[in-house]
Design an enzyme around this catalytic site. Sequence first.
Site, mmCIF file in Angstrom:
data_model
loop_
_atom_site.group_PDB
_atom_site.id
_atom_site.type_symbol
_atom_site.label_atom_id
_atom_site.label_comp_id
_atom_site.label_asym_id
_atom_site.label_seq_id
_atom_site.Cartn_x
_atom_site.Cartn_y
_atom_site.Cartn_z
ATOM 1 C CG ASP A 1 -1.793 1.191 1.332
ATOM 2 O OD1 ASP A 1 -2.683 1.324 0.470
ATOM 3 O OD2 ASP A 1 -1.591 2.020 2.247
ATOM 4 C CD GLU B 1 16.000 -14.967 2.644
ATOM 5 O OE1 GLU B 1 15.424 -15.635 3.539
ATOM 6 O OE2 GLU B 1 16.657 -13.941 2.882
#
Length: 512
Positions: free
Chosen positions: A194, A230
């Site tokens: 956001d 990751e």
Amino acid sequence: MSETWWRGAAIYQVYLRSFADGNGDGIGDLAGLRSRLPYLSDLGIGAIWLNPWYPSPMADGGYDVADYRDIEPSFGTLAEAEQFIEEAHALGIRVIIDVVPNHSSDQSAWFQEALAAGPGSAARERFWFKDEPNDWKSIFGGPAWTQVPDGQWYLHLFAPEQPDFNWTNPEVHQEFHDVLRFWFDRGVDGIRIDSAAVLVKDFDGGDPEGYTDLAEVHDVYRSWRRLSDEYDERLLIGEVWFPDQERFARYLRPDELHTAFNFDFLGSPWDPAALRASIEQTIATHVPLGAPATWVLSNHDVVRPVTRYGRANTSWDNGNRRDGVPSDLELGYRRARAAALLAMALPGSVYVYQGEELGLPEVEDIPDELREDPMWHRSGHAVVGRDGCRVPLPWSGDETPFGFGTGNPWLPQPEAWKKVTVEAQQADLGSMLNLYRTALHLRREWLEGGGITWLDLGPEVLAFTRESGLTCVVNLAADPVRLPPHESVLLASGSIEGDELPSDTAVWLRTT
């Protein structure tokens, strides 16, 4: 690491408070959403993006987050959120959640600690406290600073209940790294960020908007990208509002965000030159970066397309909402159908905001006393705000709450919505719902990968082919136009007679 699923995904935005109510309290929740997962699967979407589902006082519809590692009790529990993720995955639906890094709730543990600790404390260094405020204005109207009892002022670019984080503080960086891991570890497939461009502040430059797109914000997203890499196939998408495509493109560099919302396309008027320019600019921006474009017609902040496209001025601008401007809803409905086929035919991912597939108009007659949007309150009731696109969905029946739940919805639904419920539209082969459902399924078959090749059918017609052999034609002229040679019509937004495509109509043609 594979980066495939979001490149052509159809992503459905769920504003949880207004999607489906599972416990009868008038507020949408996870129980309601879980019960409607078969509907979303049948619709043909590949992912769900949820607006904030965290504990919140709801001063700004959940964008005032009190705890980033839990679920708002009126929506359900953390265990239920984990069940939802598992059930969505079982249906082949990915899950994207909102993260709000610019600010928290004034009721969050961190901010309450800062208030108690006083000036000069480490707790206050997590936010922007000043002895003297500057002249910045809130995006929601009014000043961007609020004074606390000990005399200091804190910054809030949005509502006073949303204090801004201080992103020069390493604790803030670590907090959000931990939040991302928390949700990725629970199977969340993507993060929508956001207000992605306003995290970093410059109080010394004299700029009235010394918080928009500062260079240091890119360091934040480089660190987030390293973290997301990751994990397997995790998506980062930014809410980035820029007319300047060069600035926009910086967020899509290979070591930053995977995608960002294309608000230029959303804001374009129903005009062939403007839409073509937006499409060409979008593709030209994204292709060199190897990033997929996104195509968006509406969201929880924007007047719904049926209403917007029925106005004399069909463009969209957050700073000029044109609330209350008359709209020809029949014309807007026809154009919204055509716009949907245009957006879904373009290369990249497409977002569908809940209710868009039902052709819902903006609800413009909500009683003033029921309005909740802080835009309404902060503007002194001069700006109606965004409640009109957030009214709970109509699912079935002839009277409110139209299958949304068993209690009165938190915002009132128009009586006329009995004609546009999911139940009513499922039985109507020509309905907006069946147009979306058919288009989303055809899209999987015909529109994966490749670019577009423009066809010249006149200045008021948008026409292009995709490598699969599908041709999209959209007639924005006042008169019908002749279709190009084709084998068959796959789908049309309106009735077609012979080889003539009517005004404000789109068609998908099979050409190979």
